[in-house]
Design a protein around this motif. Structure first.
Motif: not given
Length: 469
Positions: A50, A140, A142, A144, A235, A237-239, A250, A255, A316
């Motif tokens: 990341w 991805k 993230r 948070e 958090t 997280e876009w995947d 999360y 999750n 990212q």
């Protein structure tokens, strides 16, 4: 958040002590309403694979506002030309006053609702100046934050609505295209309940494929301690490395909500996600969501309870054939051999941009102390090795206070390639250009300036830096 429906750090220098002391007096009432706030826990180390694209650790003097390079204030009761009461029926007026939005001096941001003698509520709402947060193709994203919700429960909490959320970039300046442009609610809470909600809003309102105004949501209680009595990490997280594309939510690594592109039609998903997003932090009072759980605020609702935010960061990861993430290569958009203005950082922690009186004017980064850093992405050194580093610095540090200005490549955890020591130069705007030898560098790299000192006090300001052969 439906768009429609303590002790100051010792690093504070003497030149700011009086101002910070006066501001702290005004902040005391807000700080007193937050449950014991631990010493700030800095954002965790960036995981392998990341890259960090945004961080605000909210370090600064007690009673000061947010870094306006990172954030802009939303004020009043609506966006210009947008729906009244922020589109949700909430009753407060948002302000940029440090009475509502301020640092606590211990590494936290406090957003504090207030009620005046006439019963009128004020609070705070800030959003990132950047609107480009989205995962790369096949990668991805993230987002948070570590947050303690307002520490108030029962009838005293009726009407409270803290939130950490994101809106699609096409909303900025339009304010009429919700929910089609997408909304990602990473954390919402109402009425002091030990519950966090995560929701995706999209499609049309009312109803539509995303069940508006409710959205596609789920909730859970906070692990170990309640949401109100302790800090928790929220958090999103876009995947885009999986099929169907997924957005996961999360709390403290658990999750509890996932929305995938297969849950709605392709056009709805594309309209909601095919663009960047900006991040919002706010505490609303009243409105539709609290209304679903008993309403408020009422005369029994207690003002002055703050949402405390320790940090916000955005990470990212780029795509790979295995579906994992690797750090994307630097873009090479900076020339190592021309002056790089210190305030042009891509990300930083602990510094503050300020006006400089140095030749050429502009800004420098100041209030720099042990552990602070600044990131400058994509510095192009070319094919001939750079062996010299020069920095324009100034210091009004007290006698015996000094530190190192270090250069690191690609990661703050990598060993410095060079450094120089600096102490008092005669004043915080008394500038010197100091050279240092560095290990030979070619190619394109992300450059970190890191700052190390044996004392906690501020020791240097930086105006610009460059490299040489």
């Amino acid at each position: 958040m439906s768009a429609t429906s303590g002790t100051p750090r010792a690093r504070r220098p003497l030149r700011r002590a009086l101002v910070a002391f006066i501001a702290t007096l005004g902040l005391a009432a807000a700080a007193a309403t937050v449950a014991t706030v631990p010493a700030n826990a800095s954002a965790p180390t960036t995981p392998t694979g990341w890259s960090q694209v945004f961080l605000d650790d909210f370090n600064g003097s007690a009673g000061t506002g947010v870094n306006t390079s990172n954030w802009q204030y939303d004020t009043g009761t609506s966006y210009p030309g947008g729906a009244a009461n922020w589109g949700t029926g909430e009753v407060e007026t948002m302000t940029s006053s440090t009475n509502n939005v301020a640092l606590d001096g211990s590494g936290n941001l406090l957003i504090t609702p207030r009620r005046d003698a006439s019963g009128n509520w004020t609070s705070g709402r800030i959003e990132t100046t950047r609107t480009d947060f989205q995962p790369p193709a096949g990668g991805k994203l993230r987002v948070e934050a570590r947050i303690q919700m307002p520490n108030v429960t029962g009838t005293a909490a009726q009407g409270y609505w803290p939130a950490f959320w994101m809106l699609g970039s096409p909303f900025r300046g339009n304010y009429q295209n919700w929910p089609s442009v997408g909304e990602l609610d990473i954390m919402e809470n109402v009425q002091g309940l030990n519950t966090t909600w995560a929701t995706v809003h999209c499609g049309t309102n009312p109803g539509g494929p995303c069940n508006e105004t409710t959205g596609l949501g789920n909730s859970t209680s906070c692990p170990n301690t309640t949401c109100q009595s302790g800090f928790h990490t929220y958090t999103m997280e876009w995947d885009r490395s999986v099929s169907p594309e997924a957005i996961r939510f999360y709390v403290d690594g658990v999750n509890y909500q996932t929305v995938t592109s297969s849950q709605v039609d392709a056009t709805t998903w594309s309209n909601a996600t095919n663009h960047g997003f900006f991040v919002i932090l706010n505490v609303a009072m009243g409105g539709g969501f609290p209304g679903a759980f008993g309403g408020g605020p009422y005369s029994t609702t207690e003002p002055g309870h703050s949402m405390a935010v320790d940090y916000v960061q955005v990470l990212q990861a780029s795509g790979s054939s295995s579906g994992g993430g690797t750090t994307p290569p630097p873009s090479g958009n900076r020339d190592a051999y021309s002056a790089i203005q210190a305030e042009s950082y891509d990300s930083q922690s602990g510094t503050t941009a300020e006006t400089t009186t140095d030749t050429g004017g502009g800004q420098d980064i100041g209030y720099v102390a042990n552990g602070d850093w600044a990131l400058y992405k994509g510095v192009n050194f070319g094919s001939t090795a750079a062996t010299q580093f020069n920095a324009r610095v100034a210091s009004g540090a007290a006698s015996g206070v000094s530190g190192l200005v270090e250069v690191r490549l690609d990661s703050r955890s990598n060993a410095p390639i060079g450094s120089f020591a600096v102490g008092n130069t005669g004043g915080w705007q008394t500038w010197q250009t100091i050279p240092a030898n560095i290990s030979g560098v070619t190619g394109t790299h992300d450059v970190y300036l890191t700052f190390t000192s044996g004392q906690s006090a501020d020791f240097v300001n930086v105006n610009w830096f460059d490299f040489g052969h």
